[in-house]
Structures are given as C-alpha cells and as structure tokens.
Motif scaffolding. Structure first.
Motif, PDB file in Angstrom:
ATOM      1  N   TRP A  70       0.825  -1.202   0.000  1.00 41.50           N
ATOM      2  CA  TRP A  70       0.000   0.000   0.000  1.00 41.50           C
ATOM      3  C   TRP A  70       0.867   1.263   0.000  1.00 41.50           C
ATOM      4  O   TRP A  70       1.828   1.364   0.769  1.00 41.50           O
ATOM      5  CB  TRP A  70      -0.900   0.030   1.229  1.00 41.50           C
ATOM      6  CG  TRP A  70      -1.915  -1.078   1.272  1.00 41.50           C
ATOM      7  CD1 TRP A  70      -1.844  -2.229   2.005  1.00 41.50           C
ATOM      8  CD2 TRP A  70      -3.153  -1.133   0.559  1.00 41.50           C
ATOM      9  NE1 TRP A  70      -2.960  -3.000   1.790  1.00 41.50           N
ATOM     10  CE2 TRP A  70      -3.782  -2.351   0.911  1.00 41.50           C
ATOM     11  CE3 TRP A  70      -3.791  -0.271  -0.355  1.00 41.50           C
ATOM     12  CZ2 TRP A  70      -5.025  -2.731   0.387  1.00 41.50           C
ATOM     13  CZ3 TRP A  70      -5.022  -0.657  -0.864  1.00 41.50           C
ATOM     14  CH2 TRP A  70      -5.628  -1.866  -0.497  1.00 41.50           C
ATOM     15  N   ILE A  71       0.512   2.196  -0.865  1.00 42.41           N
ATOM     16  CA  ILE A  71       1.119   3.533  -0.912  1.00 42.41           C
ATOM     17  C   ILE A  71      -0.002   4.531  -0.642  1.00 42.41           C
ATOM     18  O   ILE A  71      -1.094   4.407  -1.203  1.00 42.41           O
ATOM     19  CB  ILE A  71       1.756   3.798  -2.293  1.00 42.41           C
ATOM     20  CG1 ILE A  71       2.957   2.864  -2.516  1.00 42.41           C
ATOM     21  CG2 ILE A  71       2.182   5.266  -2.440  1.00 42.41           C
ATOM     22  CD1 ILE A  71       3.533   2.931  -3.925  1.00 42.41           C
ATOM     23  N   SER A 107       3.930   8.274   3.658  1.00 43.24           N
ATOM     24  CA  SER A 107       4.770   7.161   4.107  1.00 43.24           C
ATOM     25  C   SER A 107       5.146   7.351   5.582  1.00 43.24           C
ATOM     26  O   SER A 107       5.047   8.448   6.135  1.00 43.24           O
ATOM     27  CB  SER A 107       6.041   7.106   3.251  1.00 43.24           C
ATOM     28  OG  SER A 107       7.024   6.297   3.849  1.00 43.24           O
ATOM     29  N   ASP A 108       5.619   6.268   6.207  1.00 41.16           N
ATOM     30  CA  ASP A 108       6.079   6.354   7.599  1.00 41.16           C
ATOM     31  C   ASP A 108       7.387   7.134   7.736  1.00 41.16           C
ATOM     32  O   ASP A 108       7.886   7.333   8.843  1.00 41.16           O
ATOM     33  CB  ASP A 108       6.233   4.960   8.204  1.00 41.16           C
ATOM     34  CG  ASP A 108       7.254   4.095   7.465  1.00 41.16           C
ATOM     35  OD1 ASP A 108       7.927   4.595   6.539  1.00 41.16           O
ATOM     36  OD2 ASP A 108       7.376   2.901   7.816  1.00 41.16           O
ATOM     37  N   GLY A 109       7.954   7.583   6.617  1.00 36.48           N
ATOM     38  CA  GLY A 109       9.187   8.359   6.656  1.00 36.48           C
ATOM     39  C   GLY A 109      10.441   7.520   6.532  1.00 36.48           C
ATOM     40  O   GLY A 109      11.544   8.048   6.433  1.00 36.48           O
ATOM     41  N   TRP A 114       6.368   3.168   0.408  1.00 35.85           N
ATOM     42  CA  TRP A 114       5.284   2.427   1.061  1.00 35.85           C
ATOM     43  C   TRP A 114       4.792   3.135   2.316  1.00 35.85           C
ATOM     44  O   TRP A 114       5.546   3.838   2.999  1.00 35.85           O
ATOM     45  CB  TRP A 114       5.759   1.013   1.394  1.00 35.85           C
ATOM     46  CG  TRP A 114       6.364   0.341   0.210  1.00 35.85           C
ATOM     47  CD1 TRP A 114       7.688   0.127  -0.043  1.00 35.85           C
ATOM     48  CD2 TRP A 114       5.660  -0.139  -0.952  1.00 35.85           C
ATOM     49  NE1 TRP A 114       7.853  -0.471  -1.271  1.00 35.85           N
ATOM     50  CE2 TRP A 114       6.621  -0.646  -1.845  1.00 35.85           C
ATOM     51  CE3 TRP A 114       4.312  -0.193  -1.303  1.00 35.85           C
ATOM     52  CZ2 TRP A 114       6.279  -1.202  -3.081  1.00 35.85           C
ATOM     53  CZ3 TRP A 114       3.959  -0.742  -2.532  1.00 35.85           C
ATOM     54  CH2 TRP A 114       4.940  -1.234  -3.405  1.00 35.85           C
ATOM     55  N   TYR A 115       3.529   2.868   2.638  1.00 27.42           N
ATOM     56  CA  TYR A 115       2.948   3.443   3.862  1.00 27.42           C
ATOM     57  C   TYR A 115       3.675   2.904   5.098  1.00 27.42           C
ATOM     58  O   TYR A 115       3.863   3.610   6.082  1.00 27.42           O
ATOM     59  CB  TYR A 115       1.456   3.120   3.926  1.00 27.42           C
ATOM     60  CG  TYR A 115       0.790   3.695   5.153  1.00 27.42           C
ATOM     61  CD1 TYR A 115       0.515   5.059   5.233  1.00 27.42           C
ATOM     62  CD2 TYR A 115       0.453   2.884   6.237  1.00 27.42           C
ATOM     63  CE1 TYR A 115      -0.070   5.587   6.365  1.00 27.42           C
ATOM     64  CE2 TYR A 115      -0.139   3.409   7.365  1.00 27.42           C
ATOM     65  CZ  TYR A 115      -0.402   4.768   7.425  1.00 27.42           C
ATOM     66  OH  TYR A 115      -0.980   5.296   8.557  1.00 27.42           O
ATOM     67  N   THR A 121       3.301  -4.482   3.324  1.00 33.11           N
ATOM     68  CA  THR A 121       4.001  -4.932   2.119  1.00 33.11           C
ATOM     69  C   THR A 121       4.410  -6.399   2.230  1.00 33.11           C
ATOM     70  O   THR A 121       4.600  -6.923   3.332  1.00 33.11           O
ATOM     71  CB  THR A 121       5.284  -4.110   1.861  1.00 33.11           C
ATOM     72  OG1 THR A 121       6.161  -4.244   2.983  1.00 33.11           O
ATOM     73  CG2 THR A 121       4.983  -2.646   1.612  1.00 33.11           C
ATOM     74  N   VAL A 122       4.562  -7.015   1.067  1.00 30.11           N
ATOM     75  CA  VAL A 122       5.151  -8.350   0.974  1.00 30.11           C
ATOM     76  C   VAL A 122       6.191  -8.304  -0.144  1.00 30.11           C
ATOM     77  O   VAL A 122       5.933  -7.756  -1.215  1.00 30.11           O
ATOM     78  CB  VAL A 122       4.083  -9.421   0.676  1.00 30.11           C
ATOM     79  CG1 VAL A 122       4.725 -10.739   0.262  1.00 30.11           C
ATOM     80  CG2 VAL A 122       3.192  -9.632   1.899  1.00 30.11           C
ATOM     81  N   THR A 123       7.378  -8.866   0.115  1.00 30.72           N
ATOM     82  CA  THR A 123       8.453  -8.921  -0.879  1.00 30.72           C
ATOM     83  C   THR A 123       8.596 -10.350  -1.395  1.00 30.72           C
ATOM     84  O   THR A 123       8.648 -11.292  -0.608  1.00 30.72           O
ATOM     85  CB  THR A 123       9.790  -8.456  -0.257  1.00 30.72           C
ATOM     86  OG1 THR A 123       9.631  -7.120   0.233  1.00 30.72           O
ATOM     87  CG2 THR A 123      10.905  -8.470  -1.294  1.00 30.72           C
TER      88      THR A 123
END
Length: 261
Positions: A70-71, A107-109, A114-115, A121-123
């Motif tokens: 998610w972005i 984003s979380d910074g 990504w948020y 997220t999944v890589t």
C-alpha cells in the motif's frame, strides 16, 4: 522457432496475471474520542481507516524481486484550531495549499514509497515455481494534541474554542519491480476524515469539548478505475515532515510556530 536461451523466454509479470480479491476499505463506525486529561493539551482520537486485499502473484522469474503493498498520499488538508477572536493555529502543507503539487507522500518516513513495512508490504524474490498467495493490510487514524492556550503565548490560559479538520487521502495497492522500478497499479481507494469539535474554555477540564456535526465518517470509495500516482506521493518529504504549524492572528502578520523538517 524455439528459444535459444531460457532468459529470452522468461515470462514477464503483467497486470492480467496478478489476481486481486477480497479488497476491503472501511472506516470504523464509531465517533472521534476526545481526551481532556491534560491541562496543557486536548487530544482526540479518530476512528481507524483500514484497508486490506488478498493477492495471488504469478511465479517470479530468476533475478527479479517484487514488492506488493500500500502507498498513501494526502491530497487535501484543512486543520484549524480557533482561539476565540484572537486568531487560529493551522497545520498546513504549503506546496499542497498553493497548488504546486497534487499530493504529498504519507509514508512512515522510512519505507518510501510504502505506507509502512510490516503488514503493509510483501516482498517476493525469484525464482518461485508456484503462485504466491498473501494478504497486505494497513490502517491509519489521527491522534494529535492541540494546546488549550494560544501556541505563541507564554500564558497557559485556556482560550481554544474550536477544532476543525478535513483531510483527504488516496491509497494505492501497487506491485513494484525492485530492479526496474516498474509499477503495476492494482487498486485505488479514496477516503476522507473530518473532525469538528466545539470547545468552551471557561468550563472545567474534562467538560470543555464536544463533537459537533456528524458523529460518523463517510466510508471509503474503492474506485473502479486506476488513478495514476503523482510523483510527490512516492518520495520525500512525507506529510509529517512537510507540514508547518502557522499562527494566523485576526490582526497582524502570520507567524511560523513550527517549521517543516
């Protein structure tokens, strides 16, 4: 003619090969909670926006890695704290306010673009021989502090009379090729959070503030089309670092109380 090298034949990851289902985007059906525990600040906690989706990614070729997640970007913000007829403090995103950009990263910074980087997220690193099934989810809410007293004053006298906030976000579900930076948009969600609090500073702490207007938020919209991601939604600064706290008095020039980072 057959392939001479397996590399030339490796399948590309395409949108039509990615399955997205059980997309959910909601805001909790509960009112904003006001906290009057401190003689210095009022705090309020909004309900949570929550988004999740289940995804099936096709097998990943050798030497490729993809991140799915998610972005989020802020697309509009009004955040005013009024102090009677003295003026108001205002959290502002100057580039957004002046129309220089369409969105600012939320984003979380750390995990740009990504948020976040836990459930968000999944890589997937190739080679994988079978499809990969997983869920990505995120949540967001507001839990700020607002001073009872005028923020540019040395006095602690409570003069806050109203808090009004209206903020809009776009949230994208995206698959990103880490090597090429190719982005495949999978889903677009739009949501909005509004807060309207009336305050009587003459009352005793614990009984000053009350919600006005609607008690519950409008539910998010899961769009039937993909909306492109503006460039500013993908990198620095994020909204927390870009925002500025202004004091805008009824008389006299505005002052920067807290500059952007």
């Amino acid at each position: 003619m057959g392939c001479l090298q397996s590399v030339a034949c490796k399948p590309r990851i395409k949108r039509e090969n990615i399955v997205v289902y059980d997309v959910s985007a909601t805001i909790d059906h509960c009112p904003t909670v006001i906290e009057e525990n401190s003689p210095i600040v009022l705090r309020y906690k909004t309900p949570y926006f929550k988004a999740s989706a289940r995804i099936v990614m096709p097998p990943i070729p050798r030497n490729e890695a993809w991140v799915v997640g998610w972005i989020q970007a802020c697309t509009q913000m009004e955040f005013y704290n009024t102090y009677g007829d003295l003026g108001m403090s205002s959290w502002e995103l100057p580039e957004l306010r002046e129309g220089l950009v369409k969105a600012i990263s939320d984003s979380d910074g750390v995990s740009y673009p990504w948020y976040g980087n836990t459930t968000e997220t999944v890589t997937l690193s190739g080679p994988t021989s079978k499809p990969s099934r997983f869920t990505v989810s995120m949540n967001d809410n507001f839990y700020p502090s607002v001073t009872w007293a005028v923020p540019v004053s040395e006095s602690n006298v409570p003069l806050l009379t109203r808090i009004k906030r209206d903020q809009s976000f776009t949230t994208w579900l995206v698959a990103l090729n880490m090597a090429t930076q190719e982005k495949i948009l999978l889903q677009t969600v739009k949501w909005r959070m509004k807060v309207d609090i009336a305050v009587d500073p003459s009352k005793t702490l614990g009984s000053r503030a009350r919600l006005t207007g609607r008690m519950h938020q409008d539910q998010p919209k899961v769009l039937t089309h993909m909306e492109p991601i503006p460039p500013n939604a993908l990198g620095k600064p994020n909204a927390n670092d870009a925002q500025v706290l202004m004091w805008r008095p009824k008389r006299g020039p505005p002052l920067v109380v807290i500059p952007s980072k």
